[in-house]
Write a protein that holds these residues in place. Structure first.
Motif, PDB file in Angstrom:
ATOM      1  N   ILE A 134      64.585  76.273 -47.559  1.00 45.96           N
ATOM      2  CA  ILE A 134      65.221  77.642 -47.950  1.00 45.96           C
ATOM      3  C   ILE A 134      65.125  77.659 -46.490  1.00 45.96           C
ATOM      4  O   ILE A 134      65.973  79.246 -45.962  1.00 45.96           O
ATOM      5  N   ASP A 135      64.232  77.663 -45.447  1.00 43.19           N
ATOM      6  CA  ASP A 135      64.215  78.191 -43.777  1.00 43.19           C
ATOM      7  C   ASP A 135      65.940  77.626 -43.660  1.00 43.19           C
ATOM      8  O   ASP A 135      66.077  78.855 -42.199  1.00 43.19           O
ATOM      9  N   LYS A 136      65.828  76.626 -43.798  1.00 43.98           N
ATOM     10  CA  LYS A 136      67.117  76.152 -43.094  1.00 43.98           C
ATOM     11  C   LYS A 136      68.307  76.625 -43.505  1.00 43.98           C
ATOM     12  O   LYS A 136      68.844  76.933 -43.069  1.00 43.98           O
ATOM     13  N   ASN A 185      68.282  82.221 -48.498  1.00 47.19           N
ATOM     14  CA  ASN A 185      68.141  82.533 -49.663  1.00 47.19           C
ATOM     15  C   ASN A 185      69.074  82.309 -50.656  1.00 47.19           C
ATOM     16  O   ASN A 185      68.483  82.132 -52.012  1.00 47.19           O
ATOM     17  N   ARG A 186      70.085  82.827 -49.751  1.00 50.29           N
ATOM     18  CA  ARG A 186      71.413  82.366 -51.229  1.00 50.29           C
ATOM     19  C   ARG A 186      71.631  81.081 -51.738  1.00 50.29           C
ATOM     20  O   ARG A 186      71.685  81.311 -52.836  1.00 50.29           O
ATOM     21  N   PHE A 187      71.104  80.035 -51.514  1.00 49.32           N
ATOM     22  CA  PHE A 187      71.167  78.826 -51.379  1.00 49.32           C
ATOM     23  C   PHE A 187      70.206  78.439 -51.835  1.00 49.32           C
ATOM     24  O   PHE A 187      70.328  78.061 -53.609  1.00 49.32           O
ATOM     25  N   GLY A 188      68.831  79.109 -52.242  1.00 46.47           N
ATOM     26  CA  GLY A 188      68.016  78.515 -52.999  1.00 46.47           C
ATOM     27  C   GLY A 188      68.033  79.620 -54.332  1.00 46.47           C
ATOM     28  O   GLY A 188      67.211  78.458 -54.736  1.00 46.47           O
ATOM     29  N   ILE A 204      62.943  85.713 -40.254  1.00 46.96           N
ATOM     30  CA  ILE A 204      63.654  85.096 -41.404  1.00 46.96           C
ATOM     31  C   ILE A 204      63.724  85.324 -42.380  1.00 46.96           C
ATOM     32  O   ILE A 204      65.291  86.053 -41.934  1.00 46.96           O
ATOM     33  N   ASN A 205      64.347  83.926 -42.273  1.00 47.33           N
ATOM     34  CA  ASN A 205      66.520  83.357 -42.571  1.00 47.33           C
ATOM     35  C   ASN A 205      66.391  84.256 -43.586  1.00 47.33           C
ATOM     36  O   ASN A 205      66.221  84.305 -45.166  1.00 47.33           O
ATOM     37  N   SER A 206      68.041  85.245 -43.687  1.00 51.70           N
ATOM     38  CA  SER A 206      68.383  85.175 -45.307  1.00 51.70           C
ATOM     39  C   SER A 206      69.058  83.671 -46.125  1.00 51.70           C
ATOM     40  O   SER A 206      69.272  82.943 -45.185  1.00 51.70           O
TER      41      SER A 206
END
Length: 487
Positions: free
Chosen positions: A90-92, A95-98, A485-487
Protein backbone atom coordinates in the motif's frame (compact mmCIF):
# COMPACT_ATOMS: atom_id res chain seq x y z
CA UNK A 1 -10.58 29.51 -6.96
CA UNK A 2 -11.18 27.13 -4.07
CA UNK A 3 -11.49 23.50 -5.16
CA UNK A 4 -14.12 21.18 -3.59
CA UNK A 5 -11.34 18.98 -2.15
CA UNK A 6 -10.13 22.00 -0.17
CA UNK A 7 -13.46 22.20 1.68
CA UNK A 8 -14.09 20.48 5.00
CA UNK A 9 -17.21 18.72 3.68
CA UNK A 10 -15.18 16.86 1.06
CA UNK A 11 -13.06 14.96 3.57
CA UNK A 12 -16.19 13.95 5.48
CA UNK A 13 -17.75 12.59 2.28
CA UNK A 14 -14.54 10.59 1.77
CA UNK A 15 -14.82 9.47 5.40
CA UNK A 16 -18.42 8.26 4.95
CA UNK A 17 -17.63 5.92 2.07
CA UNK A 18 -14.35 4.98 3.73
CA UNK A 19 -16.36 3.86 6.76
CA UNK A 20 -18.56 1.65 4.57
CA UNK A 21 -15.50 -0.29 3.36
CA UNK A 22 -15.53 -2.57 6.40
CA UNK A 23 -19.21 -2.49 7.42
CA UNK A 24 -20.06 -5.75 5.65
CA UNK A 25 -16.83 -7.56 6.48
CA UNK A 26 -17.25 -6.88 10.20
CA UNK A 27 -20.81 -8.20 9.95
CA UNK A 28 -19.45 -11.40 8.37
CA UNK A 29 -16.55 -11.80 10.77
CA UNK A 30 -18.66 -12.69 13.82
CA UNK A 31 -21.48 -14.63 12.14
CA UNK A 32 -19.96 -17.87 13.53
CA UNK A 33 -20.11 -16.40 17.04
CA UNK A 34 -23.87 -15.87 16.79
CA UNK A 35 -24.42 -19.29 15.20
CA UNK A 36 -21.93 -21.21 17.33
CA UNK A 37 -24.58 -23.72 18.36
CA UNK A 38 -25.33 -24.43 14.70
CA UNK A 39 -21.67 -24.70 13.74
CA UNK A 40 -21.07 -27.17 16.58
CA UNK A 41 -24.50 -28.82 16.33
CA UNK A 42 -25.18 -32.40 15.35
CA UNK A 43 -25.48 -33.33 11.69
CA UNK A 44 -28.94 -34.76 12.41
CA UNK A 45 -31.29 -34.89 15.39
CA UNK A 46 -33.42 -38.02 14.85
CA UNK A 47 -34.34 -38.52 18.52
CA UNK A 48 -34.45 -34.96 19.78
CA UNK A 49 -36.71 -34.18 22.74
CA UNK A 50 -38.21 -30.84 23.71
CA UNK A 51 -38.13 -29.67 27.34
CA UNK A 52 -39.64 -26.33 28.42
CA UNK A 53 -39.68 -25.15 24.82
CA UNK A 54 -36.03 -26.00 24.15
CA UNK A 55 -34.55 -28.98 22.36
CA UNK A 56 -31.71 -31.12 23.68
CA UNK A 57 -30.24 -31.36 20.18
CA UNK A 58 -29.24 -28.59 17.77
CA UNK A 59 -28.88 -29.58 14.14
CA UNK A 60 -25.83 -28.08 12.50
CA UNK A 61 -22.46 -28.65 10.86
CA UNK A 62 -21.03 -31.03 13.44
CA UNK A 63 -17.85 -29.10 14.28
CA UNK A 64 -15.94 -29.64 17.54
CA UNK A 65 -15.04 -26.62 19.73
CA UNK A 66 -11.46 -26.96 18.49
CA UNK A 67 -12.53 -26.89 14.82
CA UNK A 68 -14.87 -23.97 15.49
CA UNK A 69 -12.12 -21.90 17.13
CA UNK A 70 -9.86 -22.82 14.21
CA UNK A 71 -12.17 -20.74 11.99
CA UNK A 72 -11.12 -17.70 14.01
CA UNK A 73 -7.50 -18.77 14.41
CA UNK A 74 -6.90 -19.22 10.67
CA UNK A 75 -8.43 -15.80 10.05
CA UNK A 76 -6.03 -14.27 12.55
CA UNK A 77 -2.95 -16.20 11.35
CA UNK A 78 -3.57 -15.39 7.70
CA UNK A 79 -4.21 -11.79 8.58
CA UNK A 80 -0.96 -11.69 10.51
CA UNK A 81 1.09 -12.90 7.55
CA UNK A 82 -0.62 -10.95 4.78
CA UNK A 83 -0.89 -7.52 6.41
CA UNK A 84 2.89 -7.15 6.69
CA UNK A 85 3.32 -7.31 2.93
CA UNK A 86 0.01 -5.54 2.40
CA UNK A 87 1.16 -2.50 4.38
CA UNK A 88 4.35 -2.27 2.34
CA UNK A 89 2.46 -2.72 -0.96
CA UNK A 90 0.00 0.00 0.00
CA UNK A 91 2.90 2.34 0.78
CA UNK A 92 4.47 1.40 -2.56
CA UNK A 93 1.43 1.20 -4.87
CA UNK A 94 -1.09 3.42 -3.12
CA UNK A 95 -4.49 3.31 -1.45
CA UNK A 96 -6.47 2.80 -4.65
CA UNK A 97 -4.67 -0.43 -5.41
CA UNK A 98 -5.31 -1.61 -1.84
CA UNK A 99 -9.03 -0.92 -1.60
CA UNK A 100 -9.79 -2.79 -4.83
CA UNK A 101 -7.65 -5.84 -4.07
CA UNK A 102 -8.57 -6.33 -0.43
CA UNK A 103 -12.28 -5.62 -0.72
CA UNK A 104 -12.39 -8.18 -3.54
CA UNK A 105 -10.66 -10.75 -1.31
CA UNK A 106 -13.36 -10.16 1.34
CA UNK A 107 -16.05 -10.90 -1.24
CA UNK A 108 -14.25 -14.00 -2.51
CA UNK A 109 -13.51 -15.35 0.98
CA UNK A 110 -17.03 -14.84 2.31
CA UNK A 111 -18.43 -16.51 -0.84
CA UNK A 112 -16.27 -19.59 -0.38
CA UNK A 113 -17.16 -19.73 3.33
CA UNK A 114 -20.87 -19.68 2.48
CA UNK A 115 -20.34 -22.29 -0.23
CA UNK A 116 -18.64 -24.61 2.27
CA UNK A 117 -21.77 -24.74 4.42
CA UNK A 118 -23.55 -26.57 1.59
CA UNK A 119 -21.21 -29.56 2.06
CA UNK A 120 -22.47 -30.56 5.51
CA UNK A 121 -21.48 -34.10 6.46
CA UNK A 122 -18.77 -34.34 3.80
CA UNK A 123 -14.97 -34.10 4.08
CA UNK A 124 -15.09 -30.94 1.96
CA UNK A 125 -16.90 -28.77 4.52
CA UNK A 126 -14.02 -27.85 6.83
CA UNK A 127 -11.37 -27.30 4.09
CA UNK A 128 -13.73 -25.08 2.09
CA UNK A 129 -14.77 -23.01 5.10
CA UNK A 130 -11.18 -22.68 6.33
CA UNK A 131 -10.06 -21.58 2.86
CA UNK A 132 -12.86 -19.04 2.83
CA UNK A 133 -11.77 -17.66 6.20
CA UNK A 134 -8.18 -17.63 4.96
CA UNK A 135 -9.06 -15.45 1.96
CA UNK A 136 -11.43 -13.35 4.04
CA UNK A 137 -8.67 -12.77 6.59
CA UNK A 138 -6.26 -11.83 3.79
CA UNK A 139 -8.64 -9.10 2.71
CA UNK A 140 -10.27 -7.75 5.87
CA UNK A 141 -7.22 -6.92 7.97
CA UNK A 142 -5.43 -5.38 5.00
CA UNK A 143 -8.56 -3.41 4.08
CA UNK A 144 -8.53 -1.92 7.58
CA UNK A 145 -4.97 -0.72 6.98
CA UNK A 146 -6.01 1.09 3.79
CA UNK A 147 -9.02 2.51 5.60
CA UNK A 148 -6.87 3.85 8.46
CA UNK A 149 -4.33 5.21 6.01
CA UNK A 150 -6.94 7.14 4.03
CA UNK A 151 -8.36 8.49 7.29
CA UNK A 152 -4.91 9.55 8.51
CA UNK A 153 -4.22 11.37 5.23
CA UNK A 154 -7.45 13.37 5.04
CA UNK A 155 -7.66 14.15 8.77
CA UNK A 156 -4.03 14.81 9.64
CA UNK A 157 -3.87 17.70 12.09
CA UNK A 158 -7.66 17.82 12.30
CA UNK A 159 -10.34 15.58 13.83
CA UNK A 160 -8.06 12.53 13.73
CA UNK A 161 -9.41 10.63 16.76
CA UNK A 162 -12.99 11.53 15.78
CA UNK A 163 -12.41 10.17 12.27
CA UNK A 164 -10.87 6.97 13.64
CA UNK A 165 -13.77 6.71 16.08
CA UNK A 166 -16.33 7.04 13.30
CA UNK A 167 -14.66 4.36 11.16
CA UNK A 168 -14.71 2.09 14.20
CA UNK A 169 -18.36 2.97 14.85
CA UNK A 170 -19.38 1.96 11.32
CA UNK A 171 -17.44 -1.28 11.61
CA UNK A 172 -19.05 -1.98 14.95
CA UNK A 173 -22.47 -1.16 13.49
CA UNK A 174 -21.91 -4.15 11.22
CA UNK A 175 -20.98 -6.27 14.23
CA UNK A 176 -23.96 -5.04 16.25
CA UNK A 177 -26.43 -5.74 13.46
CA UNK A 178 -24.93 -9.20 13.13
CA UNK A 179 -25.66 -9.98 16.78
CA UNK A 180 -29.20 -8.58 16.50
CA UNK A 181 -30.28 -9.91 13.12
CA UNK A 182 -28.34 -13.06 12.25
CA UNK A 183 -30.11 -15.40 14.64
CA UNK A 184 -33.54 -14.26 13.45
CA UNK A 185 -32.50 -14.53 9.81
CA UNK A 186 -31.09 -18.02 10.35
CA UNK A 187 -34.29 -19.23 12.01
CA UNK A 188 -36.33 -18.05 9.03
CA UNK A 189 -34.05 -18.80 6.07
CA UNK A 190 -31.41 -21.25 7.34
CA UNK A 191 -27.65 -21.09 7.74
CA UNK A 192 -26.74 -21.17 4.05
CA UNK A 193 -28.80 -18.12 3.09
CA UNK A 194 -27.57 -16.32 6.21
CA UNK A 195 -23.94 -16.76 5.15
CA UNK A 196 -24.74 -15.64 1.59
CA UNK A 197 -26.43 -12.55 3.04
CA UNK A 198 -23.15 -11.69 4.74
CA UNK A 199 -21.41 -12.07 1.40
CA UNK A 200 -23.82 -9.57 -0.13
CA UNK A 201 -22.80 -7.02 2.50
CA UNK A 202 -19.15 -7.55 1.51
CA UNK A 203 -20.21 -6.63 -2.04
CA UNK A 204 -21.42 -3.32 -0.54
CA UNK A 205 -17.88 -2.81 0.75
CA UNK A 206 -16.46 -3.41 -2.74
CA UNK A 207 -18.88 -0.83 -4.17
CA UNK A 208 -17.71 1.66 -1.53
CA UNK A 209 -14.10 0.93 -2.54
CA UNK A 210 -14.89 2.11 -6.08
CA UNK A 211 -16.36 5.37 -4.76
CA UNK A 212 -13.54 6.00 -2.27
CA UNK A 213 -10.96 5.47 -5.02
CA UNK A 214 -12.71 7.97 -7.28
CA UNK A 215 -13.03 10.59 -4.53
CA UNK A 216 -9.43 10.11 -3.45
CA UNK A 217 -8.11 10.41 -7.01
CA UNK A 218 -10.19 13.52 -7.76
CA UNK A 219 -9.22 15.10 -4.44
CA UNK A 220 -5.51 14.47 -4.95
CA UNK A 221 -5.61 16.05 -8.41
CA UNK A 222 -7.46 19.10 -7.09
CA UNK A 223 -4.89 19.50 -4.33
CA UNK A 224 -2.06 19.07 -6.83
CA UNK A 225 -0.53 16.20 -4.87
CA UNK A 226 -1.18 13.19 -7.08
CA UNK A 227 2.14 13.18 -8.94
CA UNK A 228 4.19 14.06 -5.87
CA UNK A 229 2.59 11.28 -3.83
CA UNK A 230 3.28 8.70 -6.51
CA UNK A 231 6.92 9.79 -6.60
CA UNK A 232 7.13 9.49 -2.82
CA UNK A 233 5.60 6.01 -3.00
CA UNK A 234 8.44 4.78 -5.21
CA UNK A 235 10.94 5.76 -2.51
CA UNK A 236 9.45 3.50 0.15
CA UNK A 237 11.77 0.62 1.08
CA UNK A 238 11.25 -2.39 3.31
CA UNK A 239 14.35 -1.27 5.24
CA UNK A 240 12.33 1.71 6.50
CA UNK A 241 11.03 -0.62 9.22
CA UNK A 242 14.27 0.18 11.05
CA UNK A 243 12.99 3.74 11.51
CA UNK A 244 10.22 2.51 13.80
CA UNK A 245 10.86 3.51 17.40
CA UNK A 246 10.62 1.72 20.75
CA UNK A 247 7.44 3.68 21.45
CA UNK A 248 5.88 2.15 18.34
CA UNK A 249 6.74 -1.42 19.37
CA UNK A 250 5.44 -0.90 22.91
CA UNK A 251 2.25 0.60 21.48
CA UNK A 252 1.82 -2.42 19.21
CA UNK A 253 2.27 -4.86 22.12
CA UNK A 254 -0.24 -2.86 24.16
CA UNK A 255 -2.77 -3.16 21.32
CA UNK A 256 -2.07 -6.89 20.93
CA UNK A 257 -2.56 -7.76 24.60
CA UNK A 258 -5.74 -5.69 24.84
CA UNK A 259 -7.33 -7.25 21.77
CA UNK A 260 -6.28 -10.74 22.92
CA UNK A 261 -8.90 -10.32 25.61
CA UNK A 262 -11.60 -8.92 23.31
CA UNK A 263 -11.97 -10.97 20.12
CA UNK A 264 -11.32 -14.50 21.48
CA UNK A 265 -13.84 -13.76 24.23
CA UNK A 266 -16.51 -12.52 21.81
CA UNK A 267 -15.97 -15.56 19.57
CA UNK A 268 -17.17 -17.87 22.39
CA UNK A 269 -19.20 -15.44 24.49
CA UNK A 270 -22.64 -16.55 23.30
CA UNK A 271 -22.08 -20.20 24.26
CA UNK A 272 -20.33 -19.19 27.49
CA UNK A 273 -23.38 -17.21 28.58
CA UNK A 274 -25.72 -20.11 27.82
CA UNK A 275 -23.50 -22.62 29.63
CA UNK A 276 -22.80 -20.62 32.79
CA UNK A 277 -25.91 -18.53 33.35
CA UNK A 278 -29.30 -20.19 33.44
CA UNK A 279 -32.33 -19.01 31.51
CA UNK A 280 -30.68 -17.48 28.43
CA UNK A 281 -31.74 -18.59 24.95
CA UNK A 282 -29.28 -18.55 22.07
CA UNK A 283 -30.82 -15.31 20.79
CA UNK A 284 -30.62 -13.61 24.20
CA UNK A 285 -27.04 -14.77 24.71
CA UNK A 286 -26.10 -13.33 21.30
CA UNK A 287 -27.65 -9.97 22.27
CA UNK A 288 -25.69 -9.90 25.52
CA UNK A 289 -22.42 -10.84 23.81
CA UNK A 290 -23.08 -8.15 21.21
CA UNK A 291 -23.38 -5.51 23.94
CA UNK A 292 -19.59 -5.14 23.67
CA UNK A 293 -20.12 -3.78 20.18
CA UNK A 294 -23.30 -1.90 21.16
CA UNK A 295 -21.37 0.14 23.72
CA UNK A 296 -18.55 0.72 21.27
CA UNK A 297 -20.98 1.85 18.57
CA UNK A 298 -22.67 4.36 20.86
CA UNK A 299 -19.47 5.75 22.39
CA UNK A 300 -16.91 5.70 19.55
CA UNK A 301 -17.63 9.11 18.05
CA UNK A 302 -17.98 10.95 21.36
CA UNK A 303 -14.89 9.26 22.78
CA UNK A 304 -12.99 10.29 19.64
CA UNK A 305 -14.05 13.91 20.13
CA UNK A 306 -12.99 13.76 23.78
CA UNK A 307 -9.54 12.37 22.98
CA UNK A 308 -9.10 14.89 20.14
CA UNK A 309 -9.78 17.60 22.74
CA UNK A 310 -7.78 16.40 25.76
CA UNK A 311 -5.07 14.20 24.20
CA UNK A 312 -3.49 12.04 26.96
CA UNK A 313 -3.56 8.92 24.79
CA UNK A 314 -0.92 7.08 26.79
CA UNK A 315 -2.77 7.64 30.05
CA UNK A 316 -6.02 6.47 28.49
CA UNK A 317 -4.26 3.29 27.32
CA UNK A 318 -3.19 2.44 30.89
CA UNK A 319 -6.61 3.30 32.31
CA UNK A 320 -8.41 1.11 29.77
CA UNK A 321 -6.23 -1.88 30.62
CA UNK A 322 -6.63 -1.45 34.38
CA UNK A 323 -10.40 -0.99 34.13
CA UNK A 324 -10.74 -4.13 31.99
CA UNK A 325 -9.39 -6.39 34.76
CA UNK A 326 -12.69 -6.47 36.72
CA UNK A 327 -14.60 -7.55 33.59
CA UNK A 328 -12.92 -10.94 33.33
CA UNK A 329 -12.78 -11.24 37.10
CA UNK A 330 -16.57 -10.97 37.27
CA UNK A 331 -17.01 -13.46 34.44
CA UNK A 332 -14.58 -15.95 35.94
CA UNK A 333 -15.48 -15.90 39.63
CA UNK A 334 -19.01 -14.50 40.05
CA UNK A 335 -22.53 -14.94 38.73
CA UNK A 336 -23.15 -11.20 38.27
CA UNK A 337 -25.41 -10.85 35.18
CA UNK A 338 -23.17 -11.06 32.11
CA UNK A 339 -24.68 -7.94 30.56
CA UNK A 340 -22.83 -5.89 33.19
CA UNK A 341 -19.52 -7.29 32.03
CA UNK A 342 -20.16 -7.01 28.30
CA UNK A 343 -21.30 -3.38 28.53
CA UNK A 344 -18.31 -2.61 30.76
CA UNK A 345 -15.96 -4.26 28.28
CA UNK A 346 -17.54 -2.28 25.44
CA UNK A 347 -16.80 0.99 27.26
CA UNK A 348 -13.13 0.20 27.86
CA UNK A 349 -12.86 -1.12 24.30
CA UNK A 350 -14.19 2.20 22.94
CA UNK A 351 -11.58 4.23 24.83
CA UNK A 352 -8.80 1.79 23.95
CA UNK A 353 -9.55 1.83 20.21
CA UNK A 354 -9.85 5.63 20.11
CA UNK A 355 -6.61 6.17 22.03
CA UNK A 356 -4.31 3.35 20.82
CA UNK A 357 -4.77 3.10 17.04
CA UNK A 358 -4.72 6.88 16.33
CA UNK A 359 -1.46 7.02 18.33
CA UNK A 360 0.41 5.07 15.63
CA UNK A 361 0.51 7.99 13.13
CA UNK A 362 2.00 10.12 15.92
CA UNK A 363 5.07 7.95 16.52
CA UNK A 364 6.08 6.63 13.08
CA UNK A 365 7.62 8.22 9.98
CA UNK A 366 4.93 9.42 7.63
CA UNK A 367 6.23 7.61 4.55
CA UNK A 368 6.07 4.23 6.32
CA UNK A 369 2.63 4.60 7.85
CA UNK A 370 1.13 1.79 5.77
CA UNK A 371 3.98 -0.53 6.67
CA UNK A 372 3.69 0.43 10.35
CA UNK A 373 -0.06 -0.18 10.33
CA UNK A 374 0.52 -3.51 8.61
CA UNK A 375 3.05 -4.64 11.20
CA UNK A 376 0.78 -3.51 14.03
CA UNK A 377 -2.17 -5.41 12.59
CA UNK A 378 0.03 -8.44 11.95
CA UNK A 379 1.29 -8.62 15.52
CA UNK A 380 -2.23 -8.03 16.80
CA UNK A 381 -3.49 -10.93 14.70
CA UNK A 382 -0.63 -13.22 15.76
CA UNK A 383 -1.70 -12.64 19.35
CA UNK A 384 -5.37 -13.17 18.59
CA UNK A 385 -4.62 -16.31 16.56
CA UNK A 386 -2.54 -17.81 19.37
CA UNK A 387 -5.27 -16.87 21.84
CA UNK A 388 -7.96 -18.54 19.72
CA UNK A 389 -5.89 -21.74 19.58
CA UNK A 390 -5.29 -21.68 23.33
CA UNK A 391 -9.00 -21.08 23.99
CA UNK A 392 -9.84 -23.99 21.69
CA UNK A 393 -7.49 -26.24 23.67
CA UNK A 394 -8.92 -25.03 26.99
CA UNK A 395 -12.51 -25.67 25.91
CA UNK A 396 -11.74 -29.15 24.60
CA UNK A 397 -11.97 -31.26 21.45
CA UNK A 398 -15.28 -33.03 22.03
CA UNK A 399 -18.65 -31.74 20.81
CA UNK A 400 -20.21 -31.37 24.23
CA UNK A 401 -23.71 -29.94 24.51
CA UNK A 402 -22.57 -28.03 27.59
CA UNK A 403 -18.91 -27.22 28.25
CA UNK A 404 -17.96 -27.63 31.96
CA UNK A 405 -17.75 -24.39 33.93
CA UNK A 406 -14.19 -25.09 35.08
CA UNK A 407 -13.09 -24.90 31.44
CA UNK A 408 -14.82 -21.54 31.01
CA UNK A 409 -13.17 -20.28 34.20
CA UNK A 410 -9.74 -21.22 32.86
CA UNK A 411 -10.53 -19.33 29.67
CA UNK A 412 -11.39 -16.18 31.65
CA UNK A 413 -8.19 -16.49 33.68
CA UNK A 414 -6.30 -16.59 30.38
CA UNK A 415 -8.08 -13.35 29.38
CA UNK A 416 -7.04 -11.84 32.71
CA UNK A 417 -3.41 -12.75 32.02
CA UNK A 418 -3.54 -10.91 28.68
CA UNK A 419 -5.00 -7.85 30.38
CA UNK A 420 -2.15 -7.84 32.91
CA UNK A 421 0.28 -7.97 29.99
CA UNK A 422 -1.51 -4.95 28.49
CA UNK A 423 -1.09 -3.03 31.75
CA UNK A 424 2.65 -3.72 31.85
CA UNK A 425 3.32 -2.69 28.24
CA UNK A 426 1.15 0.44 28.48
CA UNK A 427 3.01 1.59 31.61
CA UNK A 428 6.34 1.09 29.83
CA UNK A 429 4.95 2.96 26.83
CA UNK A 430 4.18 5.98 29.00
CA UNK A 431 7.62 5.91 30.59
CA UNK A 432 9.40 5.81 27.22
CA UNK A 433 7.07 8.42 25.73
CA UNK A 434 7.78 10.80 28.62
CA UNK A 435 11.52 10.45 28.05
CA UNK A 436 11.09 11.16 24.33
CA UNK A 437 9.05 14.34 24.58
CA UNK A 438 5.66 13.10 25.74
CA UNK A 439 4.04 13.15 22.28
CA UNK A 440 1.26 10.73 23.21
CA UNK A 441 0.22 12.59 26.35
CA UNK A 442 0.28 16.11 24.95
CA UNK A 443 -2.98 17.94 25.31
CA UNK A 444 -4.30 18.86 21.88
CA UNK A 445 -4.53 22.26 20.24
CA UNK A 446 -5.73 25.24 22.22
CA UNK A 447 -8.87 26.82 20.84
CA UNK A 448 -7.15 30.09 20.00
CA UNK A 449 -4.18 28.59 18.20
CA UNK A 450 -3.35 30.42 14.97
CA UNK A 451 -3.40 28.44 11.78
CA UNK A 452 -0.61 28.83 9.20
CA UNK A 453 -0.90 29.01 5.44
CA UNK A 454 0.69 25.90 3.96
CA UNK A 455 1.73 27.84 0.85
CA UNK A 456 4.15 29.80 3.03
CA UNK A 457 5.22 26.88 5.24
CA UNK A 458 7.46 23.94 4.26
CA UNK A 459 5.96 20.48 4.06
CA UNK A 460 6.90 18.11 6.86
CA UNK A 461 9.83 15.89 5.85
CA UNK A 462 9.16 12.18 5.53
CA UNK A 463 11.44 11.34 8.46
CA UNK A 464 9.42 13.31 11.00
CA UNK A 465 6.62 11.67 12.99
CA UNK A 466 3.09 12.45 11.94
CA UNK A 467 2.18 14.67 14.88
CA UNK A 468 -1.34 16.00 14.97
CA UNK A 469 -0.04 19.09 16.79
CA UNK A 470 1.82 20.08 13.60
CA UNK A 471 -0.22 22.43 11.45
CA UNK A 472 2.14 22.87 8.54
CA UNK A 473 -0.50 21.41 6.27
CA UNK A 474 -3.30 23.71 7.29
CA UNK A 475 -4.32 26.80 5.38
CA UNK A 476 -7.38 27.48 7.49
CA UNK A 477 -9.85 25.61 5.33
CA UNK A 478 -9.42 22.17 6.87
CA UNK A 479 -7.48 20.71 3.94
CA UNK A 480 -4.83 18.15 4.55
CA UNK A 481 -1.71 18.90 2.49
CA UNK A 482 1.12 16.45 2.81
CA UNK A 483 3.41 14.56 0.47
CA UNK A 484 4.28 11.94 3.03
CA UNK A 485 1.24 9.69 3.10
CA UNK A 486 0.66 8.03 -0.21
CA UNK A 487 -2.65 7.87 -1.99
Amino acid sequence: MTQPAEKAYYRFVVLFFNCLLTFGSYFCFDIPSVLQDQFQGNLTCPNATVTNGTTDCVEGLGMTPEQYNLLYAIYAWTNAVVVIMAGFLIDKLGNRFGVFLFSFLCVLGSSLFALGSHFKGTPYLLPLMLTGRLLFGSGNGSLTIVQNRITAFWFRGKELALAFGLTLAFSRLGSVLNFFLTQKFEEKYGMQWTLWGGTLLCVLGFSSAVIVSALDKIGMKQLGLDGAIQAESRKVRIQDVKLLSLRYWLLVLTIMFFYNGIFPFIADASKFIQDKYSGYSQKEAAYIAGAVYDSSLVLSASVGILIDYVGLRGIFAVACAVLTLPVFGLLAFTFVPPLVSTIWLGVTYSFAAASMWPSIPLVVPQATLGTAMGLATSIQMVGIGVSNLIVGQILGKSSETKIPLWRWQRMMIFMLANTVGCILTSVLLNIVDRRQGGTLNKTTKRSGQLERDSDREPLAPAEEPLNEDDDDDDDGDGVVRTRSINS
